[in-house]
Design a protein around this motif. Structure first.
Motif, PDB file in Angstrom:
ATOM      1  N   GLU A 136       0.843  -1.203   0.000  1.00 37.10           N
ATOM      2  CA  GLU A 136       0.000   0.000   0.000  1.00 37.10           C
ATOM      3  C   GLU A 136       0.878   1.252   0.000  1.00 37.10           C
ATOM      4  O   GLU A 136       0.608   2.218  -0.704  1.00 37.10           O
ATOM      5  CB  GLU A 136      -0.929   0.013   1.215  1.00 37.10           C
ATOM      6  N   ARG A 137       1.915   1.219   0.794  1.00 33.66           N
ATOM      7  CA  ARG A 137       2.823   2.362   0.874  1.00 33.66           C
ATOM      8  C   ARG A 137       3.511   2.603  -0.462  1.00 33.66           C
ATOM      9  O   ARG A 137       3.638   3.735  -0.922  1.00 33.66           O
ATOM     10  CB  ARG A 137       3.845   2.086   1.972  1.00 33.66           C
ATOM     11  N   TYR A 138       3.952   1.550  -1.103  1.00 32.14           N
ATOM     12  CA  TYR A 138       4.610   1.671  -2.401  1.00 32.14           C
ATOM     13  C   TYR A 138       3.658   2.255  -3.443  1.00 32.14           C
ATOM     14  O   TYR A 138       4.007   3.182  -4.173  1.00 32.14           O
ATOM     15  CB  TYR A 138       5.135   0.308  -2.865  1.00 32.14           C
ATOM     16  N   VAL A 139       2.457   1.725  -3.516  1.00 28.91           N
ATOM     17  CA  VAL A 139       1.473   2.200  -4.495  1.00 28.91           C
ATOM     18  C   VAL A 139       1.149   3.664  -4.237  1.00 28.91           C
ATOM     19  O   VAL A 139       1.097   4.478  -5.162  1.00 28.91           O
ATOM     20  CB  VAL A 139       0.201   1.325  -4.466  1.00 28.91           C
ATOM     21  N   ASN A 140       0.935   4.035  -2.979  1.00 32.38           N
ATOM     22  CA  ASN A 140       0.646   5.434  -2.647  1.00 32.38           C
ATOM     23  C   ASN A 140       1.778   6.351  -3.095  1.00 32.38           C
ATOM     24  O   ASN A 140       1.539   7.417  -3.660  1.00 32.38           O
ATOM     25  CB  ASN A 140       0.408   5.603  -1.147  1.00 32.38           C
ATOM     26  N   ALA A 141       3.000   5.953  -2.828  1.00 37.66           N
ATOM     27  CA  ALA A 141       4.156   6.796  -3.161  1.00 37.66           C
ATOM     28  C   ALA A 141       4.297   6.978  -4.674  1.00 37.66           C
ATOM     29  O   ALA A 141       4.751   8.023  -5.134  1.00 37.66           O
ATOM     30  CB  ALA A 141       5.431   6.190  -2.582  1.00 37.66           C
ATOM     31  N   GLN A 142       3.890   5.983  -5.437  1.00 38.97           N
ATOM     32  CA  GLN A 142       4.067   6.037  -6.885  1.00 38.97           C
ATOM     33  C   GLN A 142       2.975   6.829  -7.610  1.00 38.97           C
ATOM     34  O   GLN A 142       3.233   7.421  -8.657  1.00 38.97           O
ATOM     35  CB  GLN A 142       4.102   4.612  -7.467  1.00 38.97           C
ATOM     36  N   PHE A 143       1.759   6.827  -7.060  1.00 37.79           N
ATOM     37  CA  PHE A 143       0.634   7.315  -7.840  1.00 37.79           C
ATOM     38  C   PHE A 143      -0.169   8.454  -7.222  1.00 37.79           C
ATOM     39  O   PHE A 143      -1.195   8.830  -7.752  1.00 37.79           O
ATOM     40  CB  PHE A 143      -0.315   6.148  -8.144  1.00 37.79           C
ATOM     41  N   ARG A 144       0.280   9.019  -6.118  1.00 34.65           N
ATOM     42  CA  ARG A 144      -0.486  10.083  -5.472  1.00 34.65           C
ATOM     43  C   ARG A 144       0.313  11.375  -5.411  1.00 34.65           C
ATOM     44  O   ARG A 144       1.533  11.361  -5.291  1.00 34.65           O
ATOM     45  CB  ARG A 144      -0.881   9.665  -4.063  1.00 34.65           C
ATOM     46  N   THR A 145      -0.427  12.477  -5.458  1.00 32.72           N
ATOM     47  CA  THR A 145       0.198  13.788  -5.304  1.00 32.72           C
ATOM     48  C   THR A 145       0.519  14.013  -3.830  1.00 32.72           C
ATOM     49  O   THR A 145       0.040  13.287  -2.957  1.00 32.72           O
ATOM     50  CB  THR A 145      -0.751  14.907  -5.777  1.00 32.72           C
ATOM     51  N   ALA A 146       1.286  15.065  -3.546  1.00 30.79           N
ATOM     52  CA  ALA A 146       1.629  15.400  -2.160  1.00 30.79           C
ATOM     53  C   ALA A 146       0.360  15.632  -1.344  1.00 30.79           C
ATOM     54  O   ALA A 146       0.245  15.145  -0.211  1.00 30.79           O
ATOM     55  CB  ALA A 146       2.528  16.626  -2.122  1.00 30.79           C
ATOM     56  N   ASN A 152      -4.603  11.203   2.632  1.00 29.54           N
ATOM     57  CA  ASN A 152      -4.702   9.775   2.916  1.00 29.54           C
ATOM     58  C   ASN A 152      -4.179   9.459   4.317  1.00 29.54           C
ATOM     59  O   ASN A 152      -4.766   8.677   5.061  1.00 29.54           O
ATOM     60  CB  ASN A 152      -3.941   8.971   1.861  1.00 29.54           C
ATOM     61  N   LEU A 153      -3.074  10.093   4.686  1.00 34.64           N
ATOM     62  CA  LEU A 153      -2.510   9.903   6.021  1.00 34.64           C
ATOM     63  C   LEU A 153      -3.479  10.409   7.090  1.00 34.64           C
ATOM     64  O   LEU A 153      -3.690   9.752   8.109  1.00 34.64           O
ATOM     65  CB  LEU A 153      -1.163  10.604   6.133  1.00 34.64           C
ATOM     66  N   LEU A 154      -4.068  11.570   6.860  1.00 29.74           N
ATOM     67  CA  LEU A 154      -5.051  12.117   7.803  1.00 29.74           C
ATOM     68  C   LEU A 154      -6.230  11.172   7.997  1.00 29.74           C
ATOM     69  O   LEU A 154      -6.715  10.975   9.118  1.00 29.74           O
ATOM     70  CB  LEU A 154      -5.589  13.463   7.300  1.00 29.74           C
ATOM     71  N   GLN A 155      -6.676  10.591   6.909  1.00 31.29           N
ATOM     72  CA  GLN A 155      -7.840   9.702   6.961  1.00 31.29           C
ATOM     73  C   GLN A 155      -7.481   8.338   7.556  1.00 31.29           C
ATOM     74  O   GLN A 155      -8.202   7.811   8.385  1.00 31.29           O
ATOM     75  CB  GLN A 155      -8.409   9.530   5.555  1.00 31.29           C
ATOM     76  N   ARG A 156      -6.378   7.778   7.117  1.00 35.15           N
ATOM     77  CA  ARG A 156      -6.008   6.409   7.489  1.00 35.15           C
ATOM     78  C   ARG A 156      -5.324   6.323   8.851  1.00 35.15           C
ATOM     79  O   ARG A 156      -5.510   5.363   9.589  1.00 35.15           O
ATOM     80  CB  ARG A 156      -5.087   5.840   6.401  1.00 35.15           C
ATOM     81  N   ALA A 157      -4.504   7.330   9.181  1.00 33.09           N
ATOM     82  CA  ALA A 157      -3.697   7.233  10.399  1.00 33.09           C
ATOM     83  C   ALA A 157      -3.513   8.595  11.068  1.00 33.09           C
ATOM     84  O   ALA A 157      -2.386   9.106  11.157  1.00 33.09           O
ATOM     85  CB  ALA A 157      -2.342   6.605  10.064  1.00 33.09           C
ATOM     86  N   PRO A 158      -4.599   9.200  11.548  1.00 29.87           N
ATOM     87  CA  PRO A 158      -4.475  10.530  12.170  1.00 29.87           C
ATOM     88  C   PRO A 158      -3.579  10.531  13.411  1.00 29.87           C
ATOM     89  O   PRO A 158      -3.009  11.565  13.761  1.00 29.87           O
ATOM     90  CB  PRO A 158      -5.921  10.897  12.526  1.00 29.87           C
ATOM     91  N   HIS A 159      -3.409   9.379  14.043  1.00 31.01           N
ATOM     92  CA  HIS A 159      -2.541   9.304  15.216  1.00 31.01           C
ATOM     93  C   HIS A 159      -1.090   9.659  14.870  1.00 31.01           C
ATOM     94  O   HIS A 159      -0.351  10.152  15.714  1.00 31.01           O
ATOM     95  CB  HIS A 159      -2.631   7.923  15.872  1.00 31.01           C
ATOM     96  N   VAL A 183       1.056  22.116   1.779  1.00 27.57           N
ATOM     97  CA  VAL A 183      -0.113  21.227   1.691  1.00 27.57           C
ATOM     98  C   VAL A 183      -1.012  21.434   2.901  1.00 27.57           C
ATOM     99  O   VAL A 183      -2.236  21.573   2.767  1.00 27.57           O
ATOM    100  CB  VAL A 183       0.341  19.746   1.583  1.00 27.57           C
ATOM    101  N   ARG A 184      -0.431  21.495   4.061  1.00 27.63           N
ATOM    102  CA  ARG A 184      -1.219  21.662   5.292  1.00 27.63           C
ATOM    103  C   ARG A 184      -1.940  23.016   5.326  1.00 27.63           C
ATOM    104  O   ARG A 184      -3.065  23.098   5.791  1.00 27.63           O
ATOM    105  CB  ARG A 184      -0.319  21.529   6.523  1.00 27.63           C
ATOM    106  N   SER A 185      -1.294  24.055   4.805  1.00 27.66           N
ATOM    107  CA  SER A 185      -1.916  25.378   4.833  1.00 27.66           C
ATOM    108  C   SER A 185      -3.106  25.472   3.879  1.00 27.66           C
ATOM    109  O   SER A 185      -4.013  26.271   4.094  1.00 27.66           O
ATOM    110  CB  SER A 185      -0.887  26.466   4.526  1.00 27.66           C
ATOM    111  N   ARG A 186      -3.087  24.672   2.806  1.00 28.08           N
ATOM    112  CA  ARG A 186      -4.190  24.692   1.851  1.00 28.08           C
ATOM    113  C   ARG A 186      -5.404  23.904   2.323  1.00 28.08           C
ATOM    114  O   ARG A 186      -6.491  24.077   1.807  1.00 28.08           O
ATOM    115  CB  ARG A 186      -3.743  24.133   0.502  1.00 28.08           C
ATOM    116  N   LEU A 187      -5.206  23.022   3.272  1.00 19.35           N
ATOM    117  CA  LEU A 187      -6.331  22.177   3.734  1.00 19.35           C
ATOM    118  C   LEU A 187      -7.095  22.832   4.873  1.00 19.35           C
ATOM    119  O   LEU A 187      -6.625  23.577   5.641  1.00 19.35           O
ATOM    120  CB  LEU A 187      -5.809  20.807   4.185  1.00 19.35           C
TER     121      LEU A 187
END
Length: 187
Positions: A136-146, A152-159, A183-187
């Motif tokens: 999952e980590r590999y696929v995320n790193a290859q195909f997702r924007t910053a 995804n991190l906020l949703q999957r692992a907010p801790h 990225v954080r400032s835009r959200l």
């Protein structure tokens, strides 16, 4: 030890006999923040159950630390490649908080696996979960924007956001700290 046994029972039924053997094989280890479980170049001889605290796995690349995973309560952690092959580790594992861990040596684990079929099943399931996280980590790193990576991190692992410094999070997500801040400032 109770937490470890419960975690294992949640994965697969354990006989009373193997529970007793597990209690004999695991050793409690308490380490302070900043300590290392393993450093690159050394052979990893133990598999750990993390009862309390958090830690990170990272590589050194051209003088820069690249964080590639975090471990939290109820995780099994080790330098898997080194532990399995008994070759020197290429990664470091550092405690980000004081930790309580339960350690089992490769030799003790091998004895359990050779003696108890249910131990084999437990380890297989743990390795399967590890592999899935890795893929999952590999696929995320290859195909997702910053932005997608952070969302995804906020949703999957907010801790992770709550307990880990932004520098380590940026490294984990494969971006600079400045990019993460944008990225954080835009959200």
């Amino acid at each position: 030890m109770e937490r470890l046994l419960q975690q294992l029972k949640d994965i697969h039924h354990l006989s009373t006999e193997i529970q007793q053997q597990l209690q004999e094989c695991f050793t409690k280890t308490v380490l302070p923040k900043g300590e290392f479980l393993i450093t690159e170049g050394k052979v990893c001889r133990h598999l750990y159950f993390l009862e309390q605290g958090c830690l990170r796995g990272f590589y050194n690349l051209d003088g820069k630390e690249i964080t590639h995973w975090f471990g939290f309560e109820n995780d099994f952690v080790t330098s898997f490649h080194s532990f399995i092959t008994q070759e020197p580790a290429v990664e470091n594992i550092q405690l980000l908080e004081g930790c309580i861990l339960w350690a089992i040596s490769k030799e003790s684990l091998a004895t359990l696996l050779n003696t108890y079929h249910e131990a084999e099943r437990l380890v297989r399931i743990a390795y399967e979960k590890y592999y899935i996280r890795l893929e999952e980590r590999y696929v995320n790193a290859q195909f997702r924007t910053a932005t997608e990576l952070y969302e995804n991190l906020l949703q999957r692992a907010p801790h992770i956001i709550e307990r880990i410094s932004l520098g380590y999070i940026a490294s984990y997500l494969g971006m600079s700290q400045e990019t993460l801040s944008r990225v954080r400032s835009r959200l």
